[in-house]
Design a protein around this motif. Sequence first.
Motif, PDB file in Angstrom:
ATOM      1  N   VAL A  88       6.074 -14.745  -1.622  1.00 45.74           N
ATOM      2  CA  VAL A  88       4.856 -14.403  -0.765  1.00 45.74           C
ATOM      3  C   VAL A  88       5.383 -13.076   0.009  1.00 45.74           C
ATOM      4  O   VAL A  88       6.496 -13.177   0.736  1.00 45.74           O
ATOM      5  CB  VAL A  88       4.618 -15.556   0.170  1.00 45.74           C
ATOM      6  N   ASP A  89       4.788 -12.110  -0.259  1.00 43.53           N
ATOM      7  CA  ASP A  89       4.971 -10.782   0.550  1.00 43.53           C
ATOM      8  C   ASP A  89       3.987 -10.065   1.012  1.00 43.53           C
ATOM      9  O   ASP A  89       2.822 -10.105   0.724  1.00 43.53           O
ATOM     10  CB  ASP A  89       6.012 -10.122  -0.467  1.00 43.53           C
ATOM     11  N   GLU A  94      -0.558  -3.935   3.847  1.00 42.92           N
ATOM     12  CA  GLU A  94      -1.219  -4.962   3.072  1.00 42.92           C
ATOM     13  C   GLU A  94      -1.334  -6.341   3.484  1.00 42.92           C
ATOM     14  O   GLU A  94      -0.165  -6.798   4.105  1.00 42.92           O
ATOM     15  CB  GLU A  94      -0.654  -4.850   1.298  1.00 42.92           C
ATOM     16  N   ALA A  95      -2.226  -7.123   3.287  1.00 47.63           N
ATOM     17  CA  ALA A  95      -2.159  -8.464   3.556  1.00 47.63           C
ATOM     18  C   ALA A  95      -1.286  -9.236   2.915  1.00 47.63           C
ATOM     19  O   ALA A  95      -0.747  -8.746   1.586  1.00 47.63           O
ATOM     20  CB  ALA A  95      -3.585  -9.046   3.261  1.00 47.63           C
ATOM     21  N   TRP A  96      -0.834 -10.429   3.303  1.00 48.94           N
ATOM     22  CA  TRP A  96       0.172 -11.164   2.437  1.00 48.94           C
ATOM     23  C   TRP A  96      -0.649 -11.987   1.414  1.00 48.94           C
ATOM     24  O   TRP A  96      -1.520 -12.191   1.111  1.00 48.94           O
ATOM     25  CB  TRP A  96       0.638 -12.508   3.553  1.00 48.94           C
ATOM     26  N   ASP A 372       7.657   0.156  -6.915  1.00 54.40           N
ATOM     27  CA  ASP A 372       7.151  -1.017  -7.033  1.00 54.40           C
ATOM     28  C   ASP A 372       5.940  -1.142  -5.843  1.00 54.40           C
ATOM     29  O   ASP A 372       5.978  -1.879  -5.138  1.00 54.40           O
ATOM     30  CB  ASP A 372       8.127  -2.274  -6.837  1.00 54.40           C
ATOM     31  N   LYS A 373       5.163  -0.395  -6.034  1.00 50.58           N
ATOM     32  CA  LYS A 373       4.000  -0.105  -5.132  1.00 50.58           C
ATOM     33  C   LYS A 373       4.260  -0.093  -3.580  1.00 50.58           C
ATOM     34  O   LYS A 373       3.871  -0.650  -2.874  1.00 50.58           O
ATOM     35  CB  LYS A 373       3.103  -1.513  -5.182  1.00 50.58           C
ATOM     36  N   SER A 374       5.169   0.768  -3.395  1.00 53.59           N
ATOM     37  CA  SER A 374       5.826   1.114  -2.051  1.00 53.59           C
ATOM     38  C   SER A 374       6.637   0.046  -1.664  1.00 53.59           C
ATOM     39  O   SER A 374       6.174  -1.275  -0.970  1.00 53.59           O
ATOM     40  CB  SER A 374       4.372   1.322  -1.352  1.00 53.59           C
ATOM     41  N   LEU A 375       7.750   0.234  -1.441  1.00 52.94           N
ATOM     42  CA  LEU A 375       8.965  -0.573  -1.005  1.00 52.94           C
ATOM     43  C   LEU A 375       9.483  -0.229   0.244  1.00 52.94           C
ATOM     44  O   LEU A 375      10.281  -0.753   0.870  1.00 52.94           O
ATOM     45  CB  LEU A 375       9.974  -0.917  -2.010  1.00 52.94           C
TER      46      LEU A 375
END
Length: 389
Positions: A88-89, A94-96, A372-375
């Motif tokens: 869960v991140d 962004e929302a969890w 990876d979609k903005s880390l």
Amino acid sequence: MYSPRIRTTGRIRAAGWIPLAALLLGSSARAQDEVPPAVPEATEASKAPEVPQVPSTPSADEGKGSLELPSAFGTVEVGGRFSVRETVDAKGLEAWAGKLSIPSARLEVTYSWKKRLKAVVEYDFGDGLDGLKDAYAWLDIAGGFSLRAGQFKLPLSLVELESATRLPLVRRGLLRDVLNDGLELTGRRLGAQLEWKCTGCARALKLRAGVWQLGGDEDVALQNGLGLTPGVRGTWEVLDSLELGASALGTSSQWTAGLDVRHALPIGQGELRTWAEVLVGRTNQLVGSDGPLLMGRALTAWRIGGGKKGALYVEPFVMLSALDTHLQLQDDRLWEVGGGLNFGQRNRWRLQAQVESRRAEASVPAAVQSLDKSLAERRAAMLQMEVSF
């Protein structure tokens, strides 16, 4: 010279190899990720006759738990591990969000003959992986020298070299994302490596040097070095519980080098384990211009119990990571803190929980943010069950 986002021909889909190898060879156990067993040094205690063609007993930290089939033609071992994970991140604003995955479903077949020859094929059926992992042959030559050729881990980062079953982590975090996904300087690549172990030293001293294919799968002219990248690594056991290491990989224009330390302190029936590393280098792959970078990582874990294989234990751990993408730029650093808890039977199974929090300064380059979609900003919580066999 290496290039991001390009994979080598060694990363092919070989799902049919493993069933065939298992059928032909029989049964087995897992080989070490870092260095296969070399011929042991002769001591007074070891001069007694030993059973031929049976490999030396692995250390408890190797996580071996498979069967062996010795014969007149050598020993075959088959092992592996399976893990299932809920993550869960939240990345940036962004929302969890949660995802259930199988990060590893690994099978490894190892053939060895008289501690002189070893062949390893490892395949992973887990989610989003490249399939074929290790695929190499290892030959003991003489005088402490040995040769390894095929697909295996690059000898750069200490934490990346360590097997996942020996690390307390669910995942390796910030530096894994940068070194592996961004720079492609870790993981497994096609190459050849000459290894040397000092057979007369009171403390273990090991050196290795090799070349790896880090570019694409196209042919490269001879005058351009055939597209091969050189690398070296040396380790020295300063004390029984302390090992120092140094490594370097790359060319004169783009390179990465590091210093690292690994420490294990027995405490009762448990152990306090620590890994720490600092890496420096020069690359244009993170900020679009050639410049120096600096990164570091420290991990420590206290295993309480688990004094022998199969014994129950609990293990809290914490990890700190940092990256400065360009030492001459301002406000471009990333920081990450993570921690968690393991519980299980040593070298058999474990339940793992890990949390992470990553923060970035205002001028982190776009190349890092896009991984990876903005880390650049991330919070995460993970639960994982892992079984080794």
